[in-house]
Design a protein around this motif. Structure first.
Motif, PDB file in Angstrom:
ATOM      1  N   VAL A 242       0.847  -1.205   0.000  1.00  0.00           N
ATOM      2  CA  VAL A 242       0.000   0.000   0.000  1.00  0.00           C
ATOM      3  C   VAL A 242       0.879   1.249   0.000  1.00  0.00           C
ATOM      4  CG1 VAL A 242      -1.645   1.322   1.391  1.00  0.00           C
ATOM      5  CG2 VAL A 242      -1.991  -1.120   1.049  1.00  0.00           C
ATOM      6  N   PHE A 243       1.978   1.214   0.732  1.00  0.00           N
ATOM      7  CA  PHE A 243       2.917   2.326   0.781  1.00  0.00           C
ATOM      8  C   PHE A 243       3.439   2.655  -0.621  1.00  0.00           C
ATOM      9  CE2 PHE A 243       7.062   4.251   1.700  1.00  0.00           C
ATOM     10  CZ  PHE A 243       6.720   5.162   2.686  1.00  0.00           C
ATOM     11  N   LEU A 244       3.802   1.633  -1.391  1.00  0.00           N
ATOM     12  CA  LEU A 244       4.302   1.868  -2.753  1.00  0.00           C
ATOM     13  C   LEU A 244       3.221   2.427  -3.671  1.00  0.00           C
ATOM     14  CD1 LEU A 244       6.565  -1.270  -3.247  1.00  0.00           C
ATOM     15  CD2 LEU A 244       7.271   1.104  -2.870  1.00  0.00           C
ATOM     16  N   VAL A 245       2.002   1.917  -3.549  1.00  0.00           N
ATOM     17  CA  VAL A 245       0.901   2.458  -4.360  1.00  0.00           C
ATOM     18  C   VAL A 245       0.651   3.924  -3.996  1.00  0.00           C
ATOM     19  CG1 VAL A 245      -1.565   2.252  -4.865  1.00  0.00           C
ATOM     20  CG2 VAL A 245      -0.144   0.211  -4.770  1.00  0.00           C
ATOM     21  N   MET A 246       0.729   4.245  -2.707  1.00  0.00           N
ATOM     22  CA  MET A 246       0.519   5.637  -2.279  1.00  0.00           C
ATOM     23  C   MET A 246       1.651   6.539  -2.776  1.00  0.00           C
ATOM     24  SD  MET A 246      -2.350   5.554  -0.902  1.00  0.00           S
ATOM     25  CE  MET A 246      -2.849   4.030  -1.670  1.00  0.00           C
ATOM     26  N   LEU A 247       2.867   6.010  -2.823  1.00  0.00           N
ATOM     27  CA  LEU A 247       3.971   6.799  -3.385  1.00  0.00           C
ATOM     28  C   LEU A 247       3.726   7.129  -4.849  1.00  0.00           C
ATOM     29  CD1 LEU A 247       7.221   5.251  -1.878  1.00  0.00           C
ATOM     30  CD2 LEU A 247       6.369   7.566  -1.557  1.00  0.00           C
ATOM     31  N   LEU A 248       3.247   6.151  -5.612  1.00  0.00           N
ATOM     32  CA  LEU A 248       2.952   6.406  -7.027  1.00  0.00           C
ATOM     33  C   LEU A 248       1.825   7.423  -7.187  1.00  0.00           C
ATOM     34  CD1 LEU A 248       3.216   2.778  -8.407  1.00  0.00           C
ATOM     35  CD2 LEU A 248       4.836   4.653  -8.719  1.00  0.00           C
ATOM     36  N   LEU A 249       0.811   7.324  -6.348  1.00  0.00           N
ATOM     37  CA  LEU A 249      -0.291   8.283  -6.408  1.00  0.00           C
ATOM     38  C   LEU A 249       0.158   9.668  -5.952  1.00  0.00           C
ATOM     39  CD1 LEU A 249      -3.311   8.787  -6.916  1.00  0.00           C
ATOM     40  CD2 LEU A 249      -3.735   8.032  -4.560  1.00  0.00           C
ATOM     41  N   SER A 250       1.078   9.706  -5.004  1.00  0.00           N
ATOM     42  CA  SER A 250       1.512  11.010  -4.478  1.00  0.00           C
ATOM     43  C   SER A 250       2.300  11.818  -5.497  1.00  0.00           C
ATOM     44  CB  SER A 250       2.336  10.815  -3.206  1.00  0.00           C
ATOM     45  OG  SER A 250       3.592  10.246  -3.511  1.00  0.00           O
ATOM     46  N   VAL A 251       2.901  11.159  -6.473  1.00  0.00           N
ATOM     47  CA  VAL A 251       3.608  11.904  -7.529  1.00  0.00           C
ATOM     48  C   VAL A 251       2.624  12.789  -8.280  1.00  0.00           C
ATOM     49  CG1 VAL A 251       4.878  11.652  -9.695  1.00  0.00           C
ATOM     50  CG2 VAL A 251       5.432  10.193  -7.761  1.00  0.00           C
ATOM     51  N   THR A 252       1.494  12.222  -8.670  1.00  0.00           N
ATOM     52  CA  THR A 252       0.480  12.985  -9.387  1.00  0.00           C
ATOM     53  C   THR A 252      -0.170  14.026  -8.478  1.00  0.00           C
ATOM     54  OG1 THR A 252       0.060  11.012 -10.692  1.00  0.00           O
ATOM     55  CG2 THR A 252      -1.536  12.773 -10.868  1.00  0.00           C
ATOM     56  N   ALA A 253      -0.415  13.657  -7.212  1.00  0.00           N
ATOM     57  CA  ALA A 253      -1.015  14.609  -6.273  1.00  0.00           C
ATOM     58  C   ALA A 253      -0.075  15.778  -6.008  1.00  0.00           C
ATOM     59  CB  ALA A 253      -1.367  13.906  -4.963  1.00  0.00           C
ATOM     60  N   GLY A 254       1.210  15.491  -5.876  1.00  0.00           N
ATOM     61  CA  GLY A 254       2.186  16.567  -5.666  1.00  0.00           C
ATOM     62  C   GLY A 254       2.287  17.486  -6.866  1.00  0.00           C
ATOM     63  N   THR A 255       2.210  16.927  -8.063  1.00  0.00           N
ATOM     64  CA  THR A 255       2.251  17.741  -9.285  1.00  0.00           C
ATOM     65  C   THR A 255       1.043  18.673  -9.343  1.00  0.00           C
ATOM     66  OG1 THR A 255       3.434  15.991 -10.444  1.00  0.00           O
ATOM     67  CG2 THR A 255       2.327  17.638 -11.796  1.00  0.00           C
ATOM     68  N   LEU A 256      -0.145  18.141  -9.060  1.00  0.00           N
ATOM     69  CA  LEU A 256      -1.342  18.979  -9.071  1.00  0.00           C
ATOM     70  C   LEU A 256      -1.261  20.051  -7.995  1.00  0.00           C
ATOM     71  CD1 LEU A 256      -4.158  19.732 -10.053  1.00  0.00           C
ATOM     72  CD2 LEU A 256      -5.069  17.979  -8.526  1.00  0.00           C
ATOM     73  N   SER A 257      -0.753  19.711  -6.834  1.00  0.00           N
ATOM     74  CA  SER A 257      -0.636  20.693  -5.757  1.00  0.00           C
ATOM     75  C   SER A 257       0.313  21.827  -6.143  1.00  0.00           C
ATOM     76  CB  SER A 257      -0.144  19.998  -4.483  1.00  0.00           C
ATOM     77  OG  SER A 257       0.048  20.930  -3.451  1.00  0.00           O
ATOM     78  N   ARG A 258       1.439  21.477  -6.763  1.00  0.00           N
ATOM     79  CA  ARG A 258       2.377  22.512  -7.211  1.00  0.00           C
ATOM     80  C   ARG A 258       1.750  23.400  -8.284  1.00  0.00           C
ATOM     81  NH1 ARG A 258       5.797  18.281  -6.796  1.00  0.00           N
ATOM     82  NH2 ARG A 258       5.806  17.865  -9.033  1.00  0.00           N
ATOM     83  N   ARG A 259       1.032  22.780  -9.220  1.00  0.00           N
ATOM     84  CA  ARG A 259       0.373  23.562 -10.267  1.00  0.00           C
ATOM     85  C   ARG A 259      -0.704  24.464  -9.680  1.00  0.00           C
ATOM     86  NH1 ARG A 259       0.357  24.971 -14.838  1.00  0.00           N
ATOM     87  NH2 ARG A 259      -1.547  24.027 -15.589  1.00  0.00           N
ATOM     88  N   LEU A 260      -1.434  23.950  -8.708  1.00  0.00           N
ATOM     89  CA  LEU A 260      -2.457  24.745  -8.042  1.00  0.00           C
ATOM     90  C   LEU A 260      -1.829  25.942  -7.331  1.00  0.00           C
ATOM     91  CD1 LEU A 260      -5.477  24.938  -7.271  1.00  0.00           C
ATOM     92  CD2 LEU A 260      -4.934  23.567  -5.260  1.00  0.00           C
ATOM     93  N   TYR A 261      -0.720  25.713  -6.670  1.00  0.00           N
ATOM     94  CA  TYR A 261      -0.002  26.812  -6.013  1.00  0.00           C
ATOM     95  C   TYR A 261       0.478  27.822  -7.042  1.00  0.00           C
ATOM     96  CZ  TYR A 261       3.350  29.286  -3.132  1.00  0.00           C
ATOM     97  OH  TYR A 261       4.041  30.262  -2.460  1.00  0.00           O
ATOM     98  N   HIS A 262       1.000  27.336  -8.155  1.00  0.00           N
ATOM     99  CA  HIS A 262       1.482  28.230  -9.211  1.00  0.00           C
ATOM    100  C   HIS A 262       0.344  29.074  -9.783  1.00  0.00           C
ATOM    101  CE1 HIS A 262       4.016  29.642 -12.453  1.00  0.00           C
ATOM    102  NE2 HIS A 262       3.124  29.207 -13.347  1.00  0.00           N
ATOM    103  N   VAL A 263      -0.806  28.457 -10.010  1.00  0.00           N
ATOM    104  CA  VAL A 263      -1.964  29.187 -10.534  1.00  0.00           C
ATOM    105  C   VAL A 263      -2.444  30.211  -9.506  1.00  0.00           C
ATOM    106  CG1 VAL A 263      -4.403  28.935 -11.171  1.00  0.00           C
ATOM    107  CG2 VAL A 263      -2.689  27.424 -12.168  1.00  0.00           C
ATOM    108  N   ALA A 264      -2.457  29.857  -8.239  1.00  0.00           N
ATOM    109  CA  ALA A 264      -2.911  30.787  -7.195  1.00  0.00           C
ATOM    110  C   ALA A 264      -1.964  31.974  -7.061  1.00  0.00           C
ATOM    111  CB  ALA A 264      -3.038  30.065  -5.860  1.00  0.00           C
ATOM    112  N   VAL A 265      -0.665  31.738  -7.167  1.00  0.00           N
ATOM    113  CA  VAL A 265       0.311  32.816  -7.032  1.00  0.00           C
ATOM    114  C   VAL A 265       0.295  33.725  -8.257  1.00  0.00           C
ATOM    115  CG1 VAL A 265       2.797  33.294  -6.918  1.00  0.00           C
ATOM    116  CG2 VAL A 265       1.794  31.587  -5.414  1.00  0.00           C
TER     117      VAL A 265
END
Length: 169
Positions: free
Chosen positions: A102-125
């Motif tokens: 489960v930890f490995l699956v969450m790591l793979l999912l977190s890559v996409t979640a982290g990318t969206l979070s960074r893009r969201l921050y970039h759009v907000a700024v």
């Protein structure tokens, strides 16, 4: 460092976790074992997905993985201190392998979640310029894939845990 700190700061929480993992009656039937494993995996996948929709999602993901790793270490150390090497091997077979999957699956999912979070921050700024629909669709699709992988993995690990618990405990 982990085992001495658990010896010094041994708590009722760690003792209760170790008692749960060493009790064979908790691994007697497939349905409760699968339900426990899958509910934990589903909540973790949902948390990781929701971190993608937060401006500080990257920091929340780091905190999540640090706490998850710490809890896995405390559980293993408490099991080892209470039951020795044999109990640690049983704990590793029954619960650590599913947790690591489960930890490995969450790591793979977190890559996409982290990318969206960074893009969201970039759009907000930058004053709201830019589209996030592609990243949102990608995160939601990977979330569904992660949940499906977790369901299949939890079914496999729950069946093996029931079989192994019957032999080892």
């Amino acid at each position: 460092m982990g085992i001495p700190s658990v010896r010094i700061f041994a708590s009722d929480f760690g003792t209760a976790l170790a008692g749960y993992y060493m009790d064979g009656t908790n691994f007697r039937s497939f349905v409760p074992v699968f339900a426990g494993m899958f509910s934990g995996a589903f909540l973790q996948a949902t948390w990781v997905m929701l971190c993608g929709f937060h401006l500080w999602g990257g920091a929340l993901l780091v905190l999540f993985f640090a706490l998850k790793g710490g809890l896995m270490g405390v559980c293993a150390a408490c099991v080892y201190l209470q039951g020795g090497t044999r109990s640690l091997v049983v704990h590793w077979l029954l619960t650590c392998l599913p947790d690591l999957a489960v930890f490995l699956v969450m790591l793979l999912l977190s890559v996409t979640a982290g990318t969206l979070s960074r893009r969201l921050y970039h759009v907000a700024v930058n004053g709201g310029r830019g589209s996030l629909m592609g990243e949102i669709r990608q995160l939601l699709l990977r979330y569904l894939i992660a949940v499906a992988l977790c369901a299949a993995g939890c079914a496999l690990f729950a069946a093996s845990a029931v079989l192994l618990a019957g032999v080892l405990l």
